[in-house]
Design a protein around this motif. Structure first.
Motif, PDB file in Angstrom:
ATOM      1  N   LEU A  63       0.972  -1.059   0.051  1.00 18.26           N
ATOM      2  CA  LEU A  63      -0.072   0.153   0.053  1.00 18.26           C
ATOM      3  C   LEU A  63       1.227   1.633  -0.277  1.00 18.26           C
ATOM      4  N   GLN A  64       2.167   1.351   0.963  1.00 18.84           N
ATOM      5  CA  GLN A  64       2.744   1.640   0.770  1.00 18.84           C
ATOM      6  C   GLN A  64       3.722   2.693  -0.881  1.00 18.84           C
ATOM      7  N   TRP A  65       3.918   1.611  -1.241  1.00 22.50           N
ATOM      8  CA  TRP A  65       4.760   1.253  -2.365  1.00 22.50           C
ATOM      9  C   TRP A  65       3.648   1.575  -3.369  1.00 22.50           C
ATOM     10  N   LEU A  66       2.246   1.546  -3.447  1.00 20.90           N
ATOM     11  CA  LEU A  66       1.797   2.010  -4.093  1.00 20.90           C
ATOM     12  C   LEU A  66       0.567   3.824  -4.251  1.00 20.90           C
ATOM     13  N   ALA A  67       0.715   4.253  -3.062  1.00 22.47           N
ATOM     14  CA  ALA A  67       0.258   5.286  -2.835  1.00 22.47           C
ATOM     15  C   ALA A  67       1.287   6.641  -2.288  1.00 22.47           C
ATOM     16  N   SER A  68       2.390   5.769  -1.860  1.00 21.21           N
ATOM     17  CA  SER A  68       3.108   7.196  -2.242  1.00 21.21           C
ATOM     18  C   SER A  68       3.860   7.980  -2.993  1.00 21.21           C
ATOM     19  N   ALA A  72       9.773  15.217  -5.968  1.00 18.39           N
ATOM     20  CA  ALA A  72       8.752  14.210  -5.916  1.00 18.39           C
ATOM     21  C   ALA A  72       9.801  12.500  -5.549  1.00 18.39           C
ATOM     22  N   GLY A  73      10.453  12.590  -7.134  1.00 18.01           N
ATOM     23  CA  GLY A  73      10.671  11.199  -7.011  1.00 18.01           C
ATOM     24  C   GLY A  73      11.879  11.414  -6.072  1.00 18.01           C
ATOM     25  N   ALA A  74      12.541  12.399  -5.831  1.00 17.31           N
ATOM     26  CA  ALA A  74      13.619  11.692  -4.359  1.00 17.31           C
ATOM     27  C   ALA A  74      13.003  11.789  -3.087  1.00 17.31           C
ATOM     28  N   ALA A  75      12.175  12.192  -3.087  1.00 18.30           N
ATOM     29  CA  ALA A  75      11.588  12.024  -2.012  1.00 18.30           C
ATOM     30  C   ALA A  75      10.465  11.043  -1.703  1.00 18.30           C
ATOM     31  N   ILE A  76      10.110  10.114  -2.602  1.00 20.08           N
ATOM     32  CA  ILE A  76       9.607   8.332  -2.910  1.00 20.08           C
ATOM     33  C   ILE A  76      11.316   7.747  -2.830  1.00 20.08           C
ATOM     34  N   VAL A 124       1.740   8.581  -5.728  1.00 20.61           N
ATOM     35  CA  VAL A 124       0.425   9.484  -6.075  1.00 20.61           C
ATOM     36  C   VAL A 124       0.824  10.428  -4.970  1.00 20.61           C
ATOM     37  N   VAL A 125       0.795  10.313  -3.643  1.00 23.18           N
ATOM     38  CA  VAL A 125       0.565  10.882  -3.082  1.00 23.18           C
ATOM     39  C   VAL A 125       2.022  12.724  -2.928  1.00 23.18           C
ATOM     40  N   ALA A 126       3.112  11.890  -3.192  1.00 18.48           N
ATOM     41  CA  ALA A 126       4.376  12.913  -3.601  1.00 18.48           C
ATOM     42  C   ALA A 126       4.184  13.595  -4.803  1.00 18.48           C
ATOM     43  N   CYS A 127       2.967  13.373  -5.989  1.00 18.42           N
ATOM     44  CA  CYS A 127       3.102  13.877  -6.526  1.00 18.42           C
ATOM     45  C   CYS A 127       1.839  15.013  -6.427  1.00 18.42           C
ATOM     46  N   GLN A 128       1.014  15.090  -5.310  1.00 20.41           N
ATOM     47  CA  GLN A 128      -0.052  15.595  -5.307  1.00 20.41           C
ATOM     48  C   GLN A 128       0.157  17.056  -4.370  1.00 20.41           C
ATOM     49  N   LEU A 129       1.536  16.546  -3.487  1.00 20.20           N
ATOM     50  CA  LEU A 129       1.958  17.214  -2.576  1.00 20.20           C
ATOM     51  C   LEU A 129       3.682  18.141  -3.183  1.00 20.20           C
ATOM     52  N   ILE A 130       3.731  17.804  -4.160  1.00 23.18           N
ATOM     53  CA  ILE A 130       5.018  18.209  -4.648  1.00 23.18           C
ATOM     54  C   ILE A 130       5.508  19.290  -5.636  1.00 23.18           C
ATOM     55  N   SER A 131       5.338  20.156  -6.003  1.00 17.03           N
ATOM     56  CA  SER A 131       5.348  21.088  -7.753  1.00 17.03           C
ATOM     57  C   SER A 131       6.468  20.247  -8.740  1.00 17.03           C
ATOM     58  N   LYS A 132       7.846  19.976  -8.579  1.00 17.55           N
ATOM     59  CA  LYS A 132       8.422  20.050  -9.239  1.00 17.55           C
ATOM     60  C   LYS A 132       8.742  18.111  -9.159  1.00 17.55           C
TER      61      LYS A 132
END
Length: 98
Positions: free
Chosen positions: A74-79, A93-97, A81-89
């Motif tokens: 679930l975390q692997w799938l949701a992270s 977002a890729g670095a955060a997940i 999506v959530v990172a793309c919604q919360l981080i504009s660049k």
């Protein structure tokens, strides 16, 4: 001779027997507190050994392991999506997940 199915206990008993016989035969001069400490350390080692056996012999609960596996998926799938919604660049977002 000692009859034990536990090899670690057998070896500990051999060591204790050698210490007692050596002390009785005055093979080495050791103060009684030092000798007592040696037996205490051997005993503490056997207690730790029995604690380790508990860890290895008690199985890990299957429902708990399944739950953890599902939560990781679930975390692997949701992270992402959530990172793309919360981080504009996208690169942040890729670095955060990662």
């Amino acid at each position: 001779s000692c009859e034990s199915s536990d090899r670690a206990e057998t070896v500990m008993l051999w060591i204790e027997k050698l210490i007692v016989e050596s002390d009785r035969n005055k093979l080495f001069e050791v103060a009684p507190p030092v000798l007592t400490r040696a037996f205490a350390e051997l005993s503490a080692g056997m207690v730790n050994m029995s604690e380790l056996r508990k860890i290895t012999e008690v199985p890990f609960p299957f429902p708990y392991s399944q739950f953890l596996s599902y939560m990781m998926v679930l975390q692997w799938l949701a992270s992402p999506v959530v990172a793309c919604q919360l981080i504009s660049k996208w690169w942040w977002a890729g670095a955060a997940i990662w």
